[in-house]
Design a protein around this motif. Structure first.
Motif, PDB file in Angstrom:
ATOM      1  N   GLY A   1       0.891  -1.187   0.023  1.00  0.00           N
ATOM      2  CA  GLY A   1      -0.101   0.017  -0.048  1.00  0.00           C
ATOM      3  C   GLY A   1       0.893   1.263   0.078  1.00  0.00           C
ATOM      4  O   GLY A   1       0.572   2.266  -0.458  1.00  0.00           O
TER       5      GLY A   1
ATOM      6  N   GLN B   1       3.334   1.936  -1.605  1.00  0.00           N
ATOM      7  CA  GLN B   1       3.880   2.337  -3.028  1.00  0.00           C
ATOM      8  C   GLN B   1       2.602   3.309  -3.709  1.00  0.00           C
ATOM      9  O   GLN B   1       3.216   4.063  -4.490  1.00  0.00           O
ATOM     10  CB  GLN B   1       3.473   1.187  -4.118  1.00  0.00           C
ATOM     11  CG  GLN B   1       4.517   0.103  -3.742  1.00  0.00           C
ATOM     12  CD  GLN B   1       4.235  -0.892  -4.857  1.00  0.00           C
ATOM     13  OE1 GLN B   1       5.151  -1.076  -5.509  1.00  0.00           O
ATOM     14  NE2 GLN B   1       3.254  -1.641  -4.512  1.00  0.00           N
ATOM     15  N   TYR B   2       1.491   3.626  -2.924  1.00  0.00           N
ATOM     16  CA  TYR B   2       0.317   4.255  -3.678  1.00  0.00           C
ATOM     17  C   TYR B   2       0.061   5.604  -2.923  1.00  0.00           C
ATOM     18  O   TYR B   2      -0.829   6.343  -3.481  1.00  0.00           O
ATOM     19  CB  TYR B   2      -0.702   3.492  -3.956  1.00  0.00           C
ATOM     20  CG  TYR B   2      -0.376   2.095  -5.035  1.00  0.00           C
ATOM     21  CD1 TYR B   2      -0.258   2.111  -6.184  1.00  0.00           C
ATOM     22  CD2 TYR B   2      -0.497   0.837  -4.275  1.00  0.00           C
ATOM     23  CE1 TYR B   2       0.156   1.085  -6.653  1.00  0.00           C
ATOM     24  CE2 TYR B   2      -0.188  -0.388  -4.975  1.00  0.00           C
ATOM     25  CZ  TYR B   2       0.076  -0.263  -6.182  1.00  0.00           C
ATOM     26  OH  TYR B   2       0.548  -1.416  -6.705  1.00  0.00           O
ATOM     27  N   THR B   3       0.671   5.607  -1.900  1.00  0.00           N
ATOM     28  CA  THR B   3       0.047   6.851  -0.861  1.00  0.00           C
ATOM     29  C   THR B   3       1.399   7.573  -0.067  1.00  0.00           C
ATOM     30  O   THR B   3       2.511   6.851  -0.234  1.00  0.00           O
ATOM     31  CB  THR B   3      -0.980   6.260  -0.071  1.00  0.00           C
ATOM     32  OG1 THR B   3      -1.604   7.612   0.600  1.00  0.00           O
ATOM     33  CG2 THR B   3      -0.550   5.472   0.992  1.00  0.00           C
TER      34      THR B   3
ATOM     35  N   SER C   1      -0.690   7.250   4.886  1.00  0.00           N
ATOM     36  CA  SER C   1      -0.715   5.654   5.232  1.00  0.00           C
ATOM     37  C   SER C   1      -0.711   5.433   6.805  1.00  0.00           C
ATOM     38  O   SER C   1      -1.412   4.730   7.237  1.00  0.00           O
ATOM     39  CB  SER C   1       0.765   5.149   4.579  1.00  0.00           C
ATOM     40  OG  SER C   1       0.734   3.769   5.035  1.00  0.00           O
TER      41      SER C   1
ATOM     42  N   GLY D   1      -4.123   2.684  -2.702  1.00  0.00           N
ATOM     43  CA  GLY D   1      -3.266   2.882  -1.462  1.00  0.00           C
ATOM     44  C   GLY D   1      -4.092   2.837  -0.053  1.00  0.00           C
ATOM     45  O   GLY D   1      -3.672   2.210   0.941  1.00  0.00           O
TER      46      GLY D   1
ATOM     47  N   TYR E   1      -5.563  -0.522   0.734  1.00  0.00           N
ATOM     48  CA  TYR E   1      -4.418  -1.506   1.459  1.00  0.00           C
ATOM     49  C   TYR E   1      -4.107  -0.969   2.721  1.00  0.00           C
ATOM     50  O   TYR E   1      -4.314  -1.923   3.591  1.00  0.00           O
ATOM     51  CB  TYR E   1      -3.065  -1.308   0.596  1.00  0.00           C
ATOM     52  CG  TYR E   1      -2.772  -2.182  -0.621  1.00  0.00           C
ATOM     53  CD1 TYR E   1      -3.142  -3.915  -0.439  1.00  0.00           C
ATOM     54  CD2 TYR E   1      -3.094  -1.922  -1.864  1.00  0.00           C
ATOM     55  CE1 TYR E   1      -2.843  -4.594  -1.306  1.00  0.00           C
ATOM     56  CE2 TYR E   1      -2.725  -2.801  -3.061  1.00  0.00           C
ATOM     57  CZ  TYR E   1      -2.747  -4.019  -2.693  1.00  0.00           C
ATOM     58  OH  TYR E   1      -2.643  -5.016  -3.782  1.00  0.00           O
ATOM     59  N   CYS E   2      -4.290   0.011   3.065  1.00  0.00           N
ATOM     60  CA  CYS E   2      -3.956   0.519   4.207  1.00  0.00           C
ATOM     61  C   CYS E   2      -5.155   0.081   5.402  1.00  0.00           C
ATOM     62  O   CYS E   2      -4.781  -0.078   6.637  1.00  0.00           O
ATOM     63  CB  CYS E   2      -4.006   2.329   4.393  1.00  0.00           C
ATOM     64  SG  CYS E   2      -2.433   2.617   3.487  1.00  0.00           S
TER      65      CYS E   2
END
Length: 288
Positions: A86, A88-90, A95, A147, A150-151
Motif C-alpha cells: 500500500g 507504493q500508492y500513498t 498511510s 493505497g 491496502y491501508c
C-alpha cells in the motif's frame, strides 16, 4: 504504577518509534526494490537472526506453541504485506494515520477472539481515537484510492494481530513465539514473491543500510519488545500506545520526506495521543 508496567510502557514506546521509522525506510526502498522482495529479505534475515539468538529455546517447541506462533505469523504477514504494498500508492503520513484506524477495530476483534465483551472505557477510547483519524483525513475522504484500501486492510489485520498476540504472549515464551511468527512471515513473503513474480531489485549502498536497519531495528527488536510489553498491559492499552506510531511516522514524513503539513494533521494527532492517555485514566474514573 508498578515497575513491570513502567518497563512494559517503555518497551512498547520504543517498539513504536522503530516501527514509525520503518515507514520512511520502506518508502525510500520502494524506489529501487519491489515490495515483495523487501518483505522476503526483511523477514528472512530477521528469522535467521532470531533462530541464532533463541536456538536453545527452540527445543521446547510443542504443538500448542507452534500453532500459536504460526497463527500470529499469518496475521503478521497480512499486516506487513498490505502495509508494504500500500505504501507504493500513498504518502507516509496518510498511510500511517489511516492504519491507525485499527484502534476502532480492537473492541470487536477482542470480542471475536477473546470471547469477552470490551469494556465501556475500551469502546470510548477507540471511538475518540477514530475521531482523530477522521480529522487527519480531513476533506480527502472522497478521494479514496487503492493505497487507502491496502491501508484499511492493514488496519483490520493489525487489530486482529494485537489481540491474538496479547492472548498468546501471556501463555507462551515470547522468544519462541518471535521465531515462529517471523519465520512464518518470511515463508509467506517468499511465496508471495514467487507467485506474483515482481522481483525488482536494484540495491545500492544506501538501500543496503536501510534494509539492515529494517531487519534489526524495525523487525527483530520491536517484536521482542512488543511481546514483553503485552504481558503486562491490556490489549487495548497496548493498541492505543502502538497507535502513536502513526503520529510519529506522519511527523517523520513531513520532516524527512517533505510531505504536506495541515492543521487537520495536528488536531488528529493530538486526539490520537489524548486517546492513549485516556486509556489509562478512564477505567479508574468509571470504577469510582
Amino acid at each position: 504504577m508498578n515497575r513491570e508496567k513502567i518497563q512494559a510502557f517503555v518497551a512498547l514506546f520504543t517498539a513504536t518509534f522503530f516501527w514509525a521509522s520503518a515507514y520512511i525506510f520502506v518508502k525510500q526502498l520502494l524506489e529501487d526494490v519491489s515490495p515483495y522482495m523487501i518483505l522476503s529479505l526483511r523477514f528472512s534475515f530477521a528469522a535467521i537472526i532470531l533462530v541464532f539468538i533463541y536456538n536453545k529455546k527452540l527445543l521446547k517447541i510443542n504443538y500448542e506453541i507452534a500453532k500459536a506462533g504460526i497463527i500470529m505469523g499469518i496475521f503478521l504477514f497480512g499486516e506487513f504485506f498490505t502495509f508494504t504494498v500500500g505504501l507504493q500508492y500513498t504518502t507516509t503520513s496518510r498511510s500511517s494515520l489511516l492504519i491507525a484506524s485499527y484502534i476502532i477495530l480492537l473492541p470487536p476483534a477482542y470480542l471475536v477472539i477473546m470471547r469477552k465483551r470490551p469494556s465501556l472505557s475500551d469502546i470510548i477510547v477507540s471511538v475518540i481515537c477514530m475521531i482523530g483519524v477522521f480529522f487527519i483525513l480531513g476533506n480527502n475522504l472522497g478521494s479514496f484510492h487503492i493505497g487507502d484500501i491496502y491501508c484499511i486492510l492493514c488496519a483490520v489485520d493489525y487489530a486482529l494481530y494485537i489481540v491474538i498476540s496479547s492472548k498468546y504472549s501471556k501463555l507462551y515464551d515470547s522468544g519462541i513465539l518471535n521465531v515462529l511468527q517471523v519465520s512464518t512471515t518470511a515463508v509467506l513473503s517468499i511465496l508471495s514473491l514467487v507467485l506474483i513474480g515482481n522481483n525488482k531489485f536494484a540495491l545500492n549502498f544506501a538501500d543496503g543500510f536501510q534494509l539492515i536497519y529494517l531487519t534489526v531495528f524495525c523487525t527483530t527488536l520491536p517484536f521482542f519488545l512488543i511481546l514483553y510489553g503485552m504481558k503486562h498491559v491490556s490489549a487495548t492499552t497496548s493498541g492505543v500506545l502502538l497507535s502513536l506510531e502513526s503520529v510519529m511516522a506522519a511527523v517523520m514524513g513531513i520532516i524527512l520526506l517533505h510531505e504536506s503539513f495541515t492543521p487537520n494533521l495536528i488536531i488528529g494527532g493530538a486526539i490520537v495521543i489524548f486517546s492513549f492517555i485516556l486509556s489509562e485514566v478512564l477505567p479508574k474514573i468509571l470504577r469510582n
